[in-house]
Design an enzyme around this catalytic site. Structure first.
Site: not given
Length: 300
Positions: A9, A13, A67-68, A93, A274
């Protein structure tokens, strides 16, 4: 031939994950014959990439993101019959699951910690038609635990959570719910509810009870008291690992449960950081459902 899918991704971050991709691919080539690299561009790309890797019988998937992105990969793998091993590299993050398994939150260090020999089969939660790796919850106090930045935690330790909890509590509110599980059934008012695969989020441990990410149990914590001072007291115990000792917290373990709101209010659910669904919900634990790579520093 062992094939590995690398999902990156580039927007998570600090948005500098692409600077490390060559190093990551070089590291992965030590353990795999072929490494396929794909970048996400929109929501659910990581999930689609993971499903494709399952269909094509890849040996492993590594995710570079937060995390997402990790949650999307978990959702893609969990619904399939063939499930590749899953590795995480911290490109987001907070990277709370990486903290959970004892890895570095810094990408350059985490690359060096990659081990192809050290794995563990872990539990995955299922909430309605979606999956979560460590928690599903509701309540305004969630923001105080999930949005506390790494910088705050590094400077203030547990008091970073305390600061954010005290800021959030005055705006907190309760909802009437009914819970049915394989261990107990009851109705209560709840301002905060966590259903977890382990008794902590990242390095924030909710209780001192022994818990593991593959013990086949869901752990439920419910804040039932509405008074401000009682909420502060319960929040304090949450932050210092004594939730199960607080009289204003209902806690229990189970394998399946359902949660229903009784007054027609809309209650959104947070899954792994989320917003991803609403009450009512049915939740179950899928025991040792996914095999993950542990960093070579992990004590799990």
């Amino acid at each position: 031939m062992k094939k590995c899918l690398l999902i990156e991704n580039p927007n998570s971050g600090k948005q500098n994950n692409n600077q490390y991709i060559d190093r990551i691919i070089e590291k992965l080539e030590e353990g795999f014959d072929e490494v396929i690299h794909k970048r996400t561009e929109k929501e659910d790309d990581a999930k689609k990439f993971a499903i494709n890797a399952c269909e094509n019988k890849y040996d492993s998937i590594f995710v570079v993101g937060g995390d997402g992105t990790f949650n999307e990969a978990v959702n893609g793998i969990s619904m399939m019959e063939y499930r590749p091993k899953l590795g995480l590299l911290p490109g987001g993050t907070n990277n709370t699951y990486m903290q959970l398994i004892g890895g570095s939150n810094e990408l350059d260090k985490a690359i060096e910690q990659v081990s192809f020999e050290k794995t563990k089969k872990v539990d995955i939660g299922k909430c309605n038609d979606k999956y979560f790796s460590y928690y599903v919850c509701f309540g305004k106090l969630i923001d105080a635990t999930t949005s506390t930045s790494s910088e705050e935690k590094e400077k203030l330790g547990s008091f970073a959570y305390v600061k954010n909890v005290l800021k959030t509590i005055p705006n907190d509110e309760s909802v009437n719910i009914e819970i049915k599980s394989d261990s107990k059934t009851f109705k209560t008012k709840a301002s905060l509810l966590y259903v977890m695969t382990i008794n902590k989020i990242g390095n924030l441990e909710f209780s001192k009870e022994n818990s593991d990410i593959n013990d086949g149990l869901l752990i439920v914590f419910i804040m039932t008291e509405e008074g401000l001072l009682s909420k502060i007291d319960a929040a304090k115990d949450m932050l210092f690992g004594k939730l199960d000792e607080n009289d204003n917290i209902e806690s229990f373990t189970c394998k399946k449960l359902s949660i229903k709101e009784l007054d027609g209010k809309e209650v959104e659910l947070d899954m792994d950081g989320d917003i991803n669904g609403k009450l009512p919900c049915d939740i179950e634990i899928l025991e040792k459902h996914i095999e993950i790579y542990l960093p070579n520093t992990s004590i799990q």
